[in-house]
Design a protein around this motif. Sequence first.
Motif, PDB file in Angstrom:
ATOM      1  N   GLY A   1     -14.031 -10.704   7.444  1.00 49.77           N
ATOM      2  CA  GLY A   1     -12.640 -11.403   7.008  1.00 49.77           C
ATOM      3  C   GLY A   1     -12.499 -11.237   5.537  1.00 49.77           C
ATOM      4  N   LYS A   2     -11.259 -11.309   4.888  1.00 51.72           N
ATOM      5  CA  LYS A   2     -11.215 -11.536   3.427  1.00 51.72           C
ATOM      6  C   LYS A   2      -9.831 -11.864   3.136  1.00 51.72           C
ATOM      7  N   ALA A   3      -9.667 -12.138   1.758  1.00 51.15           N
ATOM      8  CA  ALA A   3      -8.250 -12.743   1.353  1.00 51.15           C
ATOM      9  C   ALA A   3      -7.596 -11.703   0.884  1.00 51.15           C
ATOM     10  N   ASP A   4      -6.132 -11.670   1.253  1.00 53.45           N
ATOM     11  CA  ASP A   4      -5.490 -10.523   0.710  1.00 53.45           C
ATOM     12  C   ASP A   4      -5.164 -10.921  -0.748  1.00 53.45           C
ATOM     13  N   PRO A   5      -4.493 -10.183  -1.559  1.00 57.99           N
ATOM     14  CA  PRO A   5      -4.184 -10.374  -2.680  1.00 57.99           C
ATOM     15  C   PRO A   5      -3.536 -11.520  -3.140  1.00 57.99           C
ATOM     16  N   ARG A   6      -2.711 -12.016  -2.183  1.00 62.70           N
ATOM     17  CA  ARG A   6      -1.968 -13.345  -2.315  1.00 62.70           C
ATOM     18  C   ARG A   6      -2.880 -14.546  -1.766  1.00 62.70           C
TER      19      ARG A   6
ATOM     20  N   LYS B   1      -7.370   2.864   9.512  1.00 58.46           N
ATOM     21  CA  LYS B   1      -5.899   3.058   9.422  1.00 58.46           C
ATOM     22  C   LYS B   1      -5.112   2.430   8.038  1.00 58.46           C
ATOM     23  N   ALA B   2      -4.189   2.995   7.909  1.00 60.23           N
ATOM     24  CA  ALA B   2      -3.391   2.510   6.686  1.00 60.23           C
ATOM     25  C   ALA B   2      -2.153   1.847   7.333  1.00 60.23           C
ATOM     26  N   TYR B   3      -1.986   0.756   6.828  1.00 56.61           N
ATOM     27  CA  TYR B   3      -0.641   0.027   7.322  1.00 56.61           C
ATOM     28  C   TYR B   3       0.356  -0.212   6.173  1.00 56.61           C
ATOM     29  N   ASP B   4       1.615  -0.189   6.235  1.00 55.86           N
ATOM     30  CA  ASP B   4       2.572  -0.801   5.530  1.00 55.86           C
ATOM     31  C   ASP B   4       2.403  -2.140   5.239  1.00 55.86           C
ATOM     32  N   TYR B   5       2.110  -2.733   4.039  1.00 57.87           N
ATOM     33  CA  TYR B   5       1.934  -4.166   4.003  1.00 57.87           C
ATOM     34  C   TYR B   5       3.076  -4.774   3.008  1.00 57.87           C
ATOM     35  N   ASP B   6       3.526  -5.932   3.416  1.00 58.30           N
ATOM     36  CA  ASP B   6       4.639  -6.810   2.798  1.00 58.30           C
ATOM     37  C   ASP B   6       3.545  -7.861   2.267  1.00 58.30           C
ATOM     38  N   PHE B   7       3.516  -7.880   1.049  1.00 61.36           N
ATOM     39  CA  PHE B   7       2.721  -8.747   0.330  1.00 61.36           C
ATOM     40  C   PHE B   7       3.391 -10.302   0.354  1.00 61.36           C
TER      41      PHE B   7
ATOM     42  N   TRP C   1      -6.923  -3.864   0.526  1.00 64.21           N
ATOM     43  CA  TRP C   1      -5.493  -3.896   0.163  1.00 64.21           C
ATOM     44  C   TRP C   1      -5.311  -3.034  -1.098  1.00 64.21           C
ATOM     45  N   ASP C   2      -3.929  -2.251  -1.185  1.00 66.49           N
ATOM     46  CA  ASP C   2      -3.802  -1.620  -2.366  1.00 66.49           C
ATOM     47  C   ASP C   2      -2.420  -2.136  -2.763  1.00 66.49           C
ATOM     48  N   GLU C   3      -2.048  -3.165  -3.823  1.00 69.02           N
ATOM     49  CA  GLU C   3      -0.644  -3.608  -4.013  1.00 69.02           C
ATOM     50  C   GLU C   3       0.061  -2.580  -4.535  1.00 69.02           C
ATOM     51  N   LYS C   4      -0.438  -1.464  -5.355  1.00 68.86           N
ATOM     52  CA  LYS C   4       0.280  -0.591  -6.039  1.00 68.86           C
ATOM     53  C   LYS C   4       1.017   0.262  -4.913  1.00 68.86           C
ATOM     54  N   ALA C   5       0.223   0.662  -3.974  1.00 70.00           N
ATOM     55  CA  ALA C   5       0.738   1.512  -2.760  1.00 70.00           C
ATOM     56  C   ALA C   5       1.312   0.949  -1.721  1.00 70.00           C
ATOM     57  N   LYS C   6       1.353  -0.400  -1.706  1.00 70.55           N
ATOM     58  CA  LYS C   6       1.815  -1.515  -0.706  1.00 70.55           C
ATOM     59  C   LYS C   6       1.145  -1.231   0.625  1.00 70.55           C
ATOM     60  N   LYS C   7      -0.195  -0.955   0.400  1.00 71.49           N
ATOM     61  CA  LYS C   7      -1.181  -0.548   1.698  1.00 71.49           C
ATOM     62  C   LYS C   7      -2.003  -1.688   2.015  1.00 71.49           C
ATOM     63  N   PHE C   8      -2.222  -1.707   3.265  1.00 70.11           N
ATOM     64  CA  PHE C   8      -3.489  -2.617   4.049  1.00 70.11           C
ATOM     65  C   PHE C   8      -4.179  -1.506   4.685  1.00 70.11           C
TER      66      PHE C   8
ATOM     67  N   ALA D   1       1.999  -6.647   8.367  1.00 72.77           N
ATOM     68  CA  ALA D   1       1.333  -5.249   8.548  1.00 72.77           C
ATOM     69  C   ALA D   1       2.276  -4.365   9.600  1.00 72.77           C
ATOM     70  N   SER D   2       2.599  -3.073   9.203  1.00 66.44           N
ATOM     71  CA  SER D   2       3.249  -2.290  10.217  1.00 66.44           C
ATOM     72  C   SER D   2       3.107  -0.747   9.663  1.00 66.44           C
ATOM     73  N   ASN D   3       3.450  -0.063  10.802  1.00 63.57           N
ATOM     74  CA  ASN D   3       3.388   1.284  10.986  1.00 63.57           C
ATOM     75  C   ASN D   3       1.819   1.833  10.647  1.00 63.57           C
ATOM     76  N   PRO D   4       0.945   1.493  11.548  1.00 58.71           N
ATOM     77  CA  PRO D   4      -0.444   2.054  11.205  1.00 58.71           C
ATOM     78  C   PRO D   4      -0.376   3.466  11.464  1.00 58.71           C
ATOM     79  N   LYS D   5      -1.330   4.061  10.362  1.00 61.63           N
ATOM     80  CA  LYS D   5      -1.393   5.618  10.521  1.00 61.63           C
ATOM     81  C   LYS D   5      -2.928   5.979  10.208  1.00 61.63           C
ATOM     82  N   VAL D   6      -3.624   6.878  11.090  1.00 59.44           N
ATOM     83  CA  VAL D   6      -5.089   7.128  10.640  1.00 59.44           C
ATOM     84  C   VAL D   6      -5.200   7.976   9.568  1.00 59.44           C
ATOM     85  N   ILE D   7      -5.883   7.529   8.392  1.00 55.22           N
ATOM     86  CA  ILE D   7      -6.220   8.288   7.250  1.00 55.22           C
ATOM     87  C   ILE D   7      -7.560   8.870   6.967  1.00 55.22           C
TER      88      ILE D   7
END
Length: 296
Positions: A113-118, A181-187, A163-170, A192-198
């Motif tokens: 577990g971790k705290a997101d940037p918010r 997986k990278a998710y689009d992340y609404d901070f 998380w990467d706030e600049k890239a808006k990713k989780f 979290a949406s649109n998972p994609k294996v990276i």
Amino acid sequence: MSYKIEALPNAGTLIGEGPHWDIETQSLYFVDIDVGRLLRYDYKENKTYSAVLEGEQFASFIIPVEGESGKFVVGAGRRVVVVAWDGVAPKAKVVRVVREVQPDFPMNRVNDGKADPRGRLVAGTMHIDITLSKRVGELYSFEKGKPAALIKSDIGISNGLTWDEKAKKFYYIDSLDYNVKAYDYDFDTGVASNPKVIFSPGTYLPDGMTIDADGNIYVCTFTGATVFKVKPSTGEVLLEIKMPCKQITSVAFGGPNLDILYVTTSKLNDQPPPAGDTYKVTGLGVKGLPMTKVQL
């Protein structure tokens, strides 16, 4: 690239996990999951303190609570609890339960577990016996004053997150998927949406993860003695950090300049020494991002 790997003093664990660098105390907090132990490495003293979490079998992560000195959020069994610890005493105490999850799955426990940037807590679960490989885990977001929000179900072993706030990713790891997986992340909402294996480390089981200030991720392998530095946009491996033991569990940047990579390991299933030691890796030439405390 010449990096240097050194073990921290008295920081041996059975299953070290959940490293969190606290800028305020210049300390690395981490846990020894299966024995319910909390640890703190004091940078200035170059000394490690540890405490037994009273009455608890597991301690799966430790994150300071924003604005409350000596209070931490800890994963304990299927509960997320607040713990009081001064960072020195040999015992720590649960002072309240924040949430309990999956009441119908008594053989599950919270894992990474971790705290997101918010300041939201994001944490997932797994079956206690990983050899059974049951996909009964779930990933949750815990926001102040709201019920736990389900991010994902059908999880084998909920593990690394960053998380990467600049890239808006989780970025997220379910170890049994053998990938990141990278998710689009609404901070603003924590959705979290649109998972994609990276990235996939091949046959190695991926575990914990962190990110540097350049947006590159560091992926631990529980079966591969390696931390992979990966460029998320392309999946390219930029560096393989070779560790002196096999079971690498998690990583966090810390130190006064956030340029030391701290690495936790495990000696599960009778791995030989130095398995279970906690390490610092210096000379990587990069800096991490400040880790966030949990807002409760």
